[in-house]
Design a protein around this motif. Structure first.
Motif, PDB file in Angstrom:
ATOM      1  N   UNK A 185      37.336  23.735   6.538  1.00  0.00           N
ATOM      2  CA  UNK A 185      37.059  24.676   7.612  1.00  0.00           C
ATOM      3  C   UNK A 185      37.241  26.122   7.184  1.00  0.00           C
ATOM      4  N   UNK A 186      37.873  26.344   6.055  1.00  0.00           N
ATOM      5  CA  UNK A 186      38.202  27.711   5.632  1.00  0.00           C
ATOM      6  C   UNK A 186      38.174  27.805   4.115  1.00  0.00           C
ATOM      7  N   UNK A 187      38.237  29.032   3.623  1.00  0.00           N
ATOM      8  CA  UNK A 187      38.295  29.250   2.176  1.00  0.00           C
ATOM      9  C   UNK A 187      39.576  28.645   1.613  1.00  0.00           C
ATOM     10  N   UNK A 189      39.959  26.047  -1.527  1.00  0.00           N
ATOM     11  CA  UNK A 189      40.842  26.235  -2.685  1.00  0.00           C
ATOM     12  C   UNK A 189      41.693  24.997  -2.927  1.00  0.00           C
ATOM     13  N   UNK A 190      42.160  24.376  -1.849  1.00  0.00           N
ATOM     14  CA  UNK A 190      42.956  23.155  -1.999  1.00  0.00           C
ATOM     15  C   UNK A 190      42.122  22.034  -2.622  1.00  0.00           C
ATOM     16  N   UNK A 191      40.884  21.907  -2.171  1.00  0.00           N
ATOM     17  CA  UNK A 191      40.004  20.875  -2.717  1.00  0.00           C
ATOM     18  C   UNK A 191      39.678  21.141  -4.178  1.00  0.00           C
ATOM     19  N   UNK A 245      29.144  29.340   3.225  1.00  0.00           N
ATOM     20  CA  UNK A 245      29.871  28.812   4.374  1.00  0.00           C
ATOM     21  C   UNK A 245      30.854  27.766   3.846  1.00  0.00           C
ATOM     22  N   UNK A 246      32.163  27.976   4.005  1.00  0.00           N
ATOM     23  CA  UNK A 246      33.127  27.012   3.455  1.00  0.00           C
ATOM     24  C   UNK A 246      32.961  25.604   4.012  1.00  0.00           C
ATOM     25  N   UNK A 247      32.378  25.470   5.211  1.00  0.00           N
ATOM     26  CA  UNK A 247      32.180  24.145   5.789  1.00  0.00           C
ATOM     27  C   UNK A 247      31.158  23.326   5.004  1.00  0.00           C
ATOM     28  N   UNK A 248      30.359  23.979   4.166  1.00  0.00           N
ATOM     29  CA  UNK A 248      29.342  23.259   3.388  1.00  0.00           C
ATOM     30  C   UNK A 248      29.854  22.833   2.014  1.00  0.00           C
TER      31      UNK A 248
END
Length: 464
Positions: free
Chosen positions: A5-7, A11-13, A75-78
């Motif tokens: 949902x966010x940047x 980063x965690x992924x 878009x971070x959701x993508x």
């Protein structure tokens, strides 16, 4: 994989999956994806400054060689892990120019239309069925079905042909599930070498993003197995064409309730009054709508009535009905409308925009589609079609583009776009996106149809 949902989620992924590089991509008006490969170490700059492209080089995005670069803000959701390539991820962005949203961007156009729906309390949701064929070339350059044994006259659901592509199909299925889309079936379709992988529905923007990644994934994996995966609407004259069916519904933006579902439907299709109104809107705008969902010259070679020898399973008339595959709109399950006209030769963002705009117009005008049609429209006599006042779908891209240009509702949905001065200099002028799109499609039509073919020479050289 849970959708970020966010940047910070991205980063965690990146850290969890040891991501080294990210494809940052966008699609232009005709559906082509362009990308740059960005090191994961540049993730902060990627999501704040974006990535620059020469828009004119990438394709049709309203730019000339004199234009400034387009910038893609992802878009971070993508953000998606590329399952078959260790250390690689993929992200999709919107096109901006000099820091401002670019009106030619198909993804932005869809977002704008979805905002209009949300203002009325609706969320537009879709699922897709993307058909494709596995093909290759003979030594002489002739296109052929890749599997030489896949030559039955009725190959639909053929277990042996599906087994021969088991490794590829199960890989795609597993990757779709890994991506969180929930694949629920894989089958061999009615054409030789043709397959379909069904994906669950989501809101229209997410579904369009999924479709873009899906096309990239299927194409990339087929290459690894030495084949070409084509979504071309009609690659073979004597074989079934490839569709990209939309299964559509409107949901309540606050309660997330399916507003198309009515189990007490007096017409017996488990569709609500809102669903019928939406269907009526699609039917009312069908001729111009087709230019967005069947967007190539080749698309109209797919949209032909079936015969015993060449089955097509596509609509030819502007009708709706129950579980009847000869209708344009098929109501085969409760609370959803399936449109069987679209193919995957263009931009899903633009196709979904057209579907939503047309459907909402039906809702706003409270249109009624009439009683459902239950005929086999492939064999219905012309007199009966005329008696029932059934209208036919356009027979060519040029015809559908003509109707698109006459459709004020679709013009409003796609909005206006900036245009340069007569010598490419900046100006304050604008034009309708529809007019820009129509020029592209008319040029494509003439590029394909103005060429004299070997078939024409054989038919007309000594005739009469």
């Amino acid at each position: 994989m849970a959708q970020p949902q966010s940047v910070e989620d991205v980063k965690k992924l990146i850290k969890e999956h040891d991501i080294e590089f990210i494809f940052a991509s966008f699609t232009e008006v005709q559906g082509k994806s362009s990308a740059k490969l960005v090191p994961a170490s540049q993730v902060d700059a990627l999501f704040t400054e974006g990535v620059g492209f020469a828009g004119f080089a990438a394709g049709h995005i309203g730019q000339g060689p004199q234009s400034p670069d387009v910038e893609i803000i992802p878009d971070p959701k993508t953000f998606r892990i590329v399952p078959w390539k260790k250390g690689l991820a993929h992200v999709i962005g919107n096109v901006t120019v000099e820091g401002e949203p670019w009106e030619y961007c198909p993804r932005t156009i869809l977002q704008n239309q979805m905002e209009k729906a949300k203002e009325q309390g609706y969320v537009f949701k879709l699922g897709f069925e993307a058909e494709f064929m596995l093909v290759d070339y003979d030594d002489d350059g002739t296109l052929k079905v890749a599997d030489k044994y896949d030559n039955w006259g009725r190959p639909c659901y053929d277990v042996k042909a599906l087994t021969r592509q088991y490794e590829l199909m199960t890989s795609i299925s597993k990757y779709v599930t890994e991506l969180g889309w929930d694949n629920y079936a894989v089958d061999h379709e009615d054409g030789n070498g043709q397959f379909e992988i069904n994906v669950t529905f989501a809101d229209a923007l997410e579904t369009a993003d999924r479709a873009i990644f899906f096309r990239y994934m299927v194409d990339s994996l087929a290459e690894q197995y030495g084949m070409i995966a084509t979504f071309m609407p009609k690659p073979f004259t004597d074989n079934t064409g490839n569709g990209f069916h939309y299964t559509m519904s409107l949901w309540d933006s606050e309660t997330d309730e399916n507003l198309f579902l009515d189990e007490n439907d007096p017409r017996g299709l488990d569709l609500s009054e809102l669903g019928y109104q939406f269907s009526a809107g699609i039917l009312d705008h069908a001729r111009g709508y087709m230019a967005m969902v069947a967007p190539t010259v080749n698309s109209y070679k797919r949209l032909k009535a079936g015969t015993e020898l060449i089955r097509t399973w596509v609509p030819v008339a502007i009708t709706y009905g129950g579980n009847n595959r000869t209708q344009m709109l098929r109501i085969a399950r409760p609370g959803a409308i399936e449109d069987r006209t679209p193919d995957f030769a263009g931009s899903p963002y633009l196709g979904f925009t057209a579907a939503l705009a047309a459907g909402l117009d039906g809702v706003n005008r409270k249109l009624d589609p009439g009683e459902p049609n239950d005929m086999d429209l492939y064999i219905a006599p012309q007199k009966e079609i005329q008696r029932r006042k059934i209208q036919m779908l356009p027979h060519s891209l040029m015809e559908s583009v003509h109707y698109l240009c006459e459709d004020d509702v679709l013009r409003e949905a796609f909005g206006d776009v900036p245009v340069d001065g007569p010598y490419g200099e900046p100006s304050d002028d604008t034009e309708s996106f529809v007019d820009y799109y129509a020029r592209i499609k008319r040029a494509e039509y003439h590029e394909v149809t103005d060429e004299v073919t070997t078939h024409e020479i054989a038919r007309y050289l000594r005739f009469p």
